[in-house]
Motif scaffolding. Sequence first.
Motif, PDB file in Angstrom:
ATOM      1  N   GLU A   5      -7.115   1.301  -0.663  1.00  0.00           N
ATOM      2  CA  GLU A   5      -6.009   1.349   0.277  1.00  0.00           C
ATOM      3  C   GLU A   5      -5.296   2.478  -0.553  1.00  0.00           C
ATOM      4  OE1 GLU A   5      -4.137  -2.222   1.626  1.00  0.00           O
ATOM      5  OE2 GLU A   5      -6.701  -3.238   0.041  1.00  0.00           O
ATOM      6  N   HIS A   6      -4.507   3.094   0.552  1.00  0.00           N
ATOM      7  CA  HIS A   6      -2.504   3.743   0.161  1.00  0.00           C
ATOM      8  C   HIS A   6      -2.048   3.127  -0.222  1.00  0.00           C
ATOM      9  CE1 HIS A   6      -0.711   8.323   0.224  1.00  0.00           C
ATOM     10  NE2 HIS A   6      -0.177   7.415   0.799  1.00  0.00           N
ATOM     11  N   VAL A   7      -1.534   3.673  -1.717  1.00  0.00           N
ATOM     12  CA  VAL A   7      -0.104   2.911  -1.790  1.00  0.00           C
ATOM     13  C   VAL A   7       1.282   3.807  -1.539  1.00  0.00           C
ATOM     14  CG1 VAL A   7       1.003   1.915  -3.958  1.00  0.00           C
ATOM     15  CG2 VAL A   7      -1.710   1.140  -3.674  1.00  0.00           C
ATOM     16  N   PRO A   8       1.736   3.723  -0.223  1.00  0.00           N
ATOM     17  CA  PRO A   8       3.299   4.527  -0.531  1.00  0.00           C
ATOM     18  C   PRO A   8       3.428   5.183  -1.259  1.00  0.00           C
ATOM     19  CG  PRO A   8       3.729   2.589   0.563  1.00  0.00           C
ATOM     20  CD  PRO A   8       2.346   2.176  -0.084  1.00  0.00           C
ATOM     21  N   VAL A   9       4.226   5.828  -2.245  1.00  0.00           N
ATOM     22  CA  VAL A   9       4.978   7.277  -2.910  1.00  0.00           C
ATOM     23  C   VAL A   9       6.858   6.892  -2.972  1.00  0.00           C
ATOM     24  CG1 VAL A   9       5.139   8.721  -4.446  1.00  0.00           C
ATOM     25  CG2 VAL A   9       3.396   8.562  -4.032  1.00  0.00           C
ATOM     26  N   ARG A  33      -1.540   5.706   6.364  1.00  0.00           N
ATOM     27  CA  ARG A  33      -1.979   4.439   6.662  1.00  0.00           C
ATOM     28  C   ARG A  33      -0.524   3.720   7.182  1.00  0.00           C
ATOM     29  NH1 ARG A  33      -7.304   3.352   7.010  1.00  0.00           N
ATOM     30  NH2 ARG A  33      -8.425   5.431   7.508  1.00  0.00           N
ATOM     31  N   GLY A  34       0.700   4.073   7.239  1.00  0.00           N
ATOM     32  CA  GLY A  34       1.747   2.995   7.849  1.00  0.00           C
ATOM     33  C   GLY A  34       2.576   3.158   6.747  1.00  0.00           C
ATOM     34  N   GLY A  35       2.338   2.778   5.556  1.00  0.00           N
ATOM     35  CA  GLY A  35       3.301   2.481   4.356  1.00  0.00           C
ATOM     36  C   GLY A  35       4.523   2.720   4.970  1.00  0.00           C
ATOM     37  N   ALA A  55      -1.516  14.586  11.982  1.00  0.00           N
ATOM     38  CA  ALA A  55      -2.865  15.233  12.350  1.00  0.00           C
ATOM     39  C   ALA A  55      -4.645  14.954  12.119  1.00  0.00           C
ATOM     40  CB  ALA A  55      -2.532  16.844  10.765  1.00  0.00           C
ATOM     41  N   ASP A  56      -4.353  14.239  11.159  1.00  0.00           N
ATOM     42  CA  ASP A  56      -5.554  13.304  11.693  1.00  0.00           C
ATOM     43  C   ASP A  56      -6.075  12.423  12.480  1.00  0.00           C
ATOM     44  OD1 ASP A  56      -8.261  11.807  10.699  1.00  0.00           O
ATOM     45  OD2 ASP A  56      -7.716  12.233   8.274  1.00  0.00           O
ATOM     46  N   ILE A  57      -6.648  12.584  13.436  1.00  0.00           N
ATOM     47  CA  ILE A  57      -6.413  11.542  13.677  1.00  0.00           C
ATOM     48  C   ILE A  57      -7.673  10.086  14.271  1.00  0.00           C
ATOM     49  CG2 ILE A  57      -9.353  12.146  15.494  1.00  0.00           C
ATOM     50  CD1 ILE A  57      -7.922  12.463  18.433  1.00  0.00           C
ATOM     51  N   SER A  90      -0.699  14.266  16.743  1.00  0.00           N
ATOM     52  CA  SER A  90      -0.248  16.541  16.147  1.00  0.00           C
ATOM     53  C   SER A  90       0.428  17.069  14.902  1.00  0.00           C
ATOM     54  CB  SER A  90       1.124  16.185  16.859  1.00  0.00           C
ATOM     55  OG  SER A  90       1.867  16.978  16.930  1.00  0.00           O
ATOM     56  N   ASN A  91       0.074  17.833  14.765  1.00  0.00           N
ATOM     57  CA  ASN A  91       0.239  18.047  13.667  1.00  0.00           C
ATOM     58  C   ASN A  91       1.679  18.429  13.546  1.00  0.00           C
ATOM     59  OD1 ASN A  91       0.858  20.628  11.531  1.00  0.00           O
ATOM     60  ND2 ASN A  91      -1.270  21.071  11.705  1.00  0.00           N
ATOM     61  N   PHE A  92       2.555  18.676  12.528  1.00  0.00           N
ATOM     62  CA  PHE A  92       3.550  18.265  12.719  1.00  0.00           C
ATOM     63  C   PHE A  92       4.988  19.213  12.518  1.00  0.00           C
ATOM     64  CE2 PHE A  92       3.503  17.522   7.645  1.00  0.00           C
ATOM     65  CZ  PHE A  92       3.526  19.107   7.558  1.00  0.00           C
ATOM     66  N   ALA A 112       8.654  13.381   5.893  1.00  0.00           N
ATOM     67  CA  ALA A 112       7.967  13.735   5.786  1.00  0.00           C
ATOM     68  C   ALA A 112       6.737  13.488   3.661  1.00  0.00           C
ATOM     69  CB  ALA A 112       6.961  14.805   5.526  1.00  0.00           C
ATOM     70  N   ASP A 113       5.927  13.203   3.809  1.00  0.00           N
ATOM     71  CA  ASP A 113       5.188  12.590   2.369  1.00  0.00           C
ATOM     72  C   ASP A 113       3.693  13.707   2.936  1.00  0.00           C
ATOM     73  OD1 ASP A 113       3.545  11.681   0.608  1.00  0.00           O
ATOM     74  OD2 ASP A 113       3.363   9.410   1.603  1.00  0.00           O
ATOM     75  N   LEU A 114       3.623  14.489   1.898  1.00  0.00           N
ATOM     76  CA  LEU A 114       2.700  15.579   2.523  1.00  0.00           C
ATOM     77  C   LEU A 114       1.576  15.438   1.583  1.00  0.00           C
ATOM     78  CD1 LEU A 114       5.492  18.582   1.511  1.00  0.00           C
ATOM     79  CD2 LEU A 114       4.392  17.831   3.834  1.00  0.00           C
ATOM     80  N   VAL A 119      -7.497   7.382   1.687  1.00  0.00           N
ATOM     81  CA  VAL A 119      -8.416   6.501   2.178  1.00  0.00           C
ATOM     82  C   VAL A 119      -9.333   8.563   2.593  1.00  0.00           C
ATOM     83  CG1 VAL A 119      -9.137   5.659   4.465  1.00  0.00           C
ATOM     84  CG2 VAL A 119      -6.912   5.261   3.420  1.00  0.00           C
ATOM     85  N   GLN A 120      -7.797   9.246   3.343  1.00  0.00           N
ATOM     86  CA  GLN A 120      -9.166  10.315   3.360  1.00  0.00           C
ATOM     87  C   GLN A 120      -9.600  11.418   2.294  1.00  0.00           C
ATOM     88  OE1 GLN A 120      -5.095  11.665   4.352  1.00  0.00           O
ATOM     89  NE2 GLN A 120      -5.552  11.979   6.131  1.00  0.00           N
ATOM     90  N   LEU A 121      -8.899  11.582   1.196  1.00  0.00           N
ATOM     91  CA  LEU A 121      -9.083  11.428  -0.422  1.00  0.00           C
ATOM     92  C   LEU A 121     -10.770  11.171  -0.935  1.00  0.00           C
ATOM     93  CD1 LEU A 121      -8.307  13.533  -2.704  1.00  0.00           C
ATOM     94  CD2 LEU A 121      -7.263  11.613  -3.669  1.00  0.00           C
TER      95      LEU A 121
END
Length: 305
Positions: A5-9, A33-35, A55-57, A90-92, A112-114, A119-121
């Motif tokens: 899971e993704h933990v927001p930074v 993931r909306g964190g 940008a990732d559907i 959409s791309n930012f 933005a959180d670049l 999850v993608q990684l």
Amino acid sequence: MSSTEHVPVLAQELIDLLQLEPQHIVVDLTLGRGGHAKLVIERLSKEGTFIGLDADITQIAALKSMGLINQTHTPQTHTESQARTVLLHSNFDKVGQVLKSLNIACVDRIYADLGLSSVQLLDEKRGFSFQSSTLDMRLDPSSPHTAEEVVNTLTEADLNEIFEQYGEEREASRIAEAIVTSRKTHPINTAKELSEIVRQAKRNHFKKVHPATQVFQALRIYVNDEFGTLKRMLQQIPQLLCAHGRFAIITFHSLEDRIVKNTFKQWEKDGICKRINKKVVSPQWSERKVNPRARSAHLRIIEKI
Ligand SMILES: C[S@@+](CC[C@H](N)C(=O)[O-])C[C@H]1O[C@@H](n2cnc3c(N)ncnc32)[C@H](O)[C@@H]1O
């Protein structure tokens, strides 16, 4: 929480610095993931509006299907308890067009959180991690070139330049030469093969990080035109913010942080914006200890004058 899971930074720091008000119009440029998004939406009332882009559907689809964030049905409606919420693929660098299409003249907060979410990684099929059995690396599958095409078709000189410029890789030329030699025998089809070629080509590397870290960073930046999209997005921010609107951004390596720092300096010089935090915000030791992704994170924030 599972390790995938993704933990927001820098979540608390971001929320504190955004100083959200319930009626604010807020744009999340990198939903993931909306964190962060969940923490923001919680602070908005039904008078508020939340717009999230990725940008990732697959990220948008996962958010919708898992109900992590409930999108209200049309941009004009909202439920009793929730802010009007719009999630878009959409791309930012198209954020200006997106807001125009929603008839929004200016917004109160943009952040933005670049980079990538965990999850993608960790997704085998995406080719972002060293052990992947593919070599794609595109955030948006409709982007023109995969990393596989890049490593198998570009000249040695071009590969060298990419590794030097986008990865600050000191052994760029040895690695580019090794790639070109290897692909003469058979094409390089997987991240696993590529990371092994890089590992063998390098003379020196720090034990703490994988030897192919900088090459993978460079390829990802090139394949997704990360600096181009970042610069095009930044250019639009001052016009999109209402007076006293804030823009916050979390970066993960020195090259992207430099682009942000220089842009903020220019805005200050031009008298458009003022910096909220004079010093860049970095995660506390306690966060860095539990979340390795946080180690290189930097948060910068400005306010429109
Ligand atoms: C680090 S993750 C964001 C995580 C999110 N803040 C959270 O807490 O779950 C970065 C996200 O930005 C997206 N992204 C990267 N570059 C983008 C771009 N140019 N435009 C839109 N989204 C982008 C990625 O697909 C990824 O989902």
